[in-house]
Design a protein around this motif. Structure first.
Motif, PDB file in Angstrom:
ATOM      1  N   GLN A   1     -50.293  48.320  44.597  1.00 22.29           N
ATOM      2  CA  GLN A   1     -49.820  49.351  45.509  1.00 22.29           C
ATOM      3  C   GLN A   1     -50.172  49.007  46.953  1.00 22.29           C
ATOM      4  O   GLN A   1     -49.368  49.239  47.868  1.00 22.29           O
TER       5      GLN A   1
ATOM      6  N   LEU B   1     -44.595  55.653  44.440  1.00 26.88           N
ATOM      7  CA  LEU B   1     -45.644  54.922  43.727  1.00 26.88           C
ATOM      8  C   LEU B   1     -46.312  55.815  42.677  1.00 26.88           C
ATOM      9  O   LEU B   1     -46.632  55.361  41.568  1.00 26.88           O
TER      10      LEU B   1
ATOM     11  N   GLU C   1     -45.447  56.627  49.121  1.00 27.73           N
ATOM     12  CA  GLU C   1     -46.584  57.124  48.349  1.00 27.73           C
ATOM     13  C   GLU C   1     -46.113  57.956  47.167  1.00 27.73           C
ATOM     14  O   GLU C   1     -46.642  57.841  46.043  1.00 27.73           O
TER      15      GLU C   1
ATOM     16  N   TYR D   1     -42.358  48.561  41.532  1.00 27.81           N
ATOM     17  CA  TYR D   1     -42.661  49.419  42.672  1.00 27.81           C
ATOM     18  C   TYR D   1     -41.683  49.135  43.826  1.00 27.81           C
ATOM     19  O   TYR D   1     -41.156  48.015  43.943  1.00 27.81           O
TER      20      TYR D   1
END
Length: 299
Positions: free
Chosen positions: A118, A143, A140, A9
């Motif tokens: 996250q 992710l 966002e 991520y």
């Protein structure tokens, strides 16, 4: 030598893991007990290429940035290098593309999956003060789009997962993978296509035209008896062709020439998948055309 793909991520701590990995690798390469080849450790990243985080705000800007990263990766691949690519590498198709390039260079490969939740990534991104933070909506989006590596697919294997709770990377396992792992040979999908020389088309046209003219001249001199005929195209090119026991017409030879040239012109313009070097010399073209004539002329 080896290619290590870092994936995870955004803001998951990938660069920290890369620095740990680089330090361990350089320490082992400099250790007096190391008896292997002389190697260097190279890291290619968005930061090393001055790619700003803002490119991920727009897909149209992200695509050329990813192309620049891939070009830099290809440029650094080599048998004297342990190459680490420090980027999100969140698209499995892009990881596969780099894997194919590594196979073409006959490198050992592995993937390091840097794991963080996250929520943790969002927290770390908000706390950044170096000007490298992602816009909240971009983070966002990234992710959501992230495609997790899998040990079940060959381009992500061997896969080493490093959770955010671990103090260090599994250097022993990674070292074994990049120094003792299997080097997968290039396959048809990863091999560079051999290219014909720039004068191949001219040689093809000139040689076949000269052979047609030489066959007609020899046939006139012999009275159309057929049999083996040696054609003197030049001092070094004297192909031998077996003609049928009849008069071969010019239209027949020109039709065979057109067919032969059309087939081989595709190989010149599109490349060929034949193994080894492809010979487009005058002698080779003359020999191939002689065989083609013998196989396609009616008795």
């Amino acid at each position: 030598m080896a290619f290590i793909t870092i994936s995870g991520y955004p803001c998951s701590g990938k660069t920290r893991r890369v620095e740990q990995l680089r330090a361990h690798l350089e320490s082992r390469l400099q250790d007096p007990s190391y008896q292997g080849p002389k190697l260097k450790v190279v890291v290619v990243s968005d930061d090393s290429l001055s790619i700003p985080r803002s490119v991920y705000n727009d897909g149209r800007a992200e695509k050329p940035a990813r192309a620049a990263l891939f070009t830099a990766v290809q440029r650094q691949m080599g048998q004297d290098t342990i190459l680490i690519v420090d980027s999100m590498n969140y698209i499995k198709g892009f990881r596969y593309q780099m894997y194919c390039a590594a196979r073409e260079h006959k490198l050992r490969v592995c993937t390091v999956f840097v794991v963080a939740t996250q929520e943790q990534c969002k927290e770390w991104n908000a706390a950044r003060e170096d000007g490298q933070a992602y816009a909240p909506e971009t983070l966002e989006n990234l992710l959501m789009r992230y495609e997790e590596p899998s040990s079940m697919v060959r381009w992500d294997s061997p896969l080493f997962t490093v959770p955010w709770t671990d103090e260090d990377v599994p250097i022993d396992d990674i070292w074994k993978a990049i120094t003792e792992g299997t080097v997968k040979p290039p396959n048809a999908g990863t091999q560079a296509v051999p290219k014909a020389p720039t004068d191949a088309l001219r040689t093809l046209e000139h040689t076949t035209t000269a052979m047609v003219a030489a066959i007609m001249a020899e046939q006139s001199a012999s009275g159309g008896l057929g049999g083996p005929v040696t054609l003197s195209l030049s001092a070094t090119t004297k192909p031998r062709v077996n003609l049928p026991p009849r008069n071969v017409t010019l239209s027949e030879l020109q039709r065979l020439k057109r067919q032969f040239v059309t087939v081989h012109k595709k190989a010149i313009t599109l490349g060929t998948t034949e193994k080894g070097a492809v010979d487009w010399s005058e002698e080779s073209v003359a020999e191939k055309f002689a065989l083609y004539i013998e196989g396609n002329l009616k008795p």
